[in-house]
Design a protein around this motif. Structure first.
Motif, mmCIF file in Angstrom:
data_model
loop_
_atom_site.group_PDB
_atom_site.id
_atom_site.type_symbol
_atom_site.label_atom_id
_atom_site.label_comp_id
_atom_site.label_asym_id
_atom_site.label_seq_id
_atom_site.Cartn_x
_atom_site.Cartn_y
_atom_site.Cartn_z
ATOM 1 N N TYR A 1 0.806 -1.219 0.000
ATOM 2 C CA TYR A 1 0.000 0.000 0.000
ATOM 3 C C TYR A 1 0.837 1.265 0.000
ATOM 4 O O TYR A 1 0.368 2.320 -0.394
ATOM 5 C CB TYR A 1 -0.961 0.009 1.190
ATOM 6 N N THR B 1 -7.181 -11.158 6.313
ATOM 7 C CA THR B 1 -6.544 -10.366 5.258
ATOM 8 C C THR B 1 -5.046 -10.223 5.522
ATOM 9 O O THR B 1 -4.227 -10.484 4.642
ATOM 10 C CB THR B 1 -7.204 -8.976 5.156
ATOM 11 N N ARG C 1 2.264 -6.962 -8.656
ATOM 12 C CA ARG C 1 1.625 -5.670 -8.895
ATOM 13 C C ARG C 1 1.028 -5.631 -10.306
ATOM 14 O O ARG C 1 -0.084 -5.152 -10.494
ATOM 15 C CB ARG C 1 2.643 -4.542 -8.707
ATOM 16 N N LEU D 1 -7.633 -5.653 -11.383
ATOM 17 C CA LEU D 1 -8.448 -4.519 -10.941
ATOM 18 C C LEU D 1 -9.007 -3.741 -12.124
ATOM 19 O O LEU D 1 -10.183 -3.353 -12.132
ATOM 20 C CB LEU D 1 -7.618 -3.593 -10.040
ATOM 21 N N LEU E 1 -12.234 -1.569 -10.984
ATOM 22 C CA LEU E 1 -12.068 -1.211 -9.575
ATOM 23 C C LEU E 1 -11.054 -0.069 -9.434
ATOM 24 O O LEU E 1 -9.976 -0.210 -8.867
ATOM 25 C CB LEU E 1 -11.654 -2.436 -8.757
ATOM 26 N N ASN E 2 -11.443 1.084 -9.969
ATOM 27 C CA ASN E 2 -10.548 2.225 -10.025
ATOM 28 C C ASN E 2 -10.191 2.786 -8.659
ATOM 29 O O ASN E 2 -9.116 3.366 -8.497
ATOM 30 C CB ASN E 2 -11.138 3.300 -10.929
ATOM 31 N N ASP E 3 -11.057 2.610 -7.674
ATOM 32 C CA ASP E 3 -10.725 3.104 -6.330
ATOM 33 C C ASP E 3 -9.516 2.356 -5.768
ATOM 34 O O ASP E 3 -8.653 2.955 -5.124
ATOM 35 C CB ASP E 3 -11.925 3.005 -5.388
ATOM 36 N N VAL E 4 -9.419 1.067 -6.045
ATOM 37 C CA VAL E 4 -8.263 0.297 -5.564
ATOM 38 C C VAL E 4 -7.037 0.594 -6.435
ATOM 39 O O VAL E 4 -5.907 0.625 -5.938
ATOM 40 C CB VAL E 4 -8.573 -1.216 -5.522
ATOM 41 N N ASP F 1 -6.370 3.449 -7.501
ATOM 42 C CA ASP F 1 -5.865 4.706 -6.937
ATOM 43 C C ASP F 1 -4.863 4.456 -5.814
ATOM 44 O O ASP F 1 -4.100 5.346 -5.457
ATOM 45 C CB ASP F 1 -7.018 5.567 -6.393
ATOM 46 N N ILE F 2 -4.865 3.275 -5.254
ATOM 47 C CA ILE F 2 -3.884 2.892 -4.233
ATOM 48 C C ILE F 2 -2.701 2.177 -4.894
ATOM 49 O O ILE F 2 -1.546 2.469 -4.609
ATOM 50 C CB ILE F 2 -4.534 1.959 -3.174
ATOM 51 N N GLN F 3 -2.987 1.240 -5.779
ATOM 52 C CA GLN F 3 -1.945 0.380 -6.342
ATOM 53 C C GLN F 3 -1.021 1.102 -7.321
ATOM 54 O O GLN F 3 0.189 0.850 -7.333
ATOM 55 C CB GLN F 3 -2.587 -0.840 -7.016
#
Length: 141
Positions: free
Chosen positions: A16, A31, A51, A58, A63-66, A68-70
């Motif tokens: 993250y 998790t 990755r 994703l 799953l664009n919100d995730v 935004d993290i990756q």
């Protein structure tokens, strides 16, 4: 804290890009312990490989919100370059469809620009000519 939990929390930090503290609950425990402590730490694939696979999965699900993290984490960890991320968007567009692919391309460009601005701010704060007390000149009223 047991070794598996510590390994999982450290891997979460790497994946993250920020510190993740331990938390209660079975979902969090599974998790951290299983996904990050066991799966992400298995031999056979590099962090970059994992990755790449995760970004593809994703993106294919929108799953664009995730993402935004990756995506920023991949840049921060120097696993992927801006050029490679742009190429990923071009490649994936032909498999995930034009609407998802074009959204991914715009998202990648935005996140690359955001990372570049953050690096520039960091470089300025490391500049010996910058005040070290963190104060900025206040605008005059």
């Amino acid at each position: 804290m047991d070794e598996r939990r510590a390994r999982g929390l450290e891997m979460m930090r790497q994946v993250y890009g920020w510190e993740v503290g331990d938390a209660p609950g079975d979902f969090f425990g599974v998790t951290v312990d299983h996904l990050f402590g066991d799966i992400w730490t298995r031999p056979g694939l590099s962090m970059r490989d994992r990755r790449l696979l995760l970004i593809g999965a994703l993106a294919g699900q929108g799953l664009n919100d995730v993402l935004d993290i990756q995506i920023p984490a991949s840049l921060q960890n120097e696993e992927l370059t801006p050029e490679e991320l742009r190429e990923i968007a071009i490649f994936l567009t032909h498999y995930i469809g034009w609407p998802l692919g074009s959204k991914l391309s715009v998202q990648i460009d935005g996140l690359i620009a955001k990372a570049a601005k953050a690096r520039a701010r960091s470089a300025r704060s490391d500049d010996p000519g910058t005040p070290s007390n963190g104060t900025a000149e206040q605008p005059r009223a």
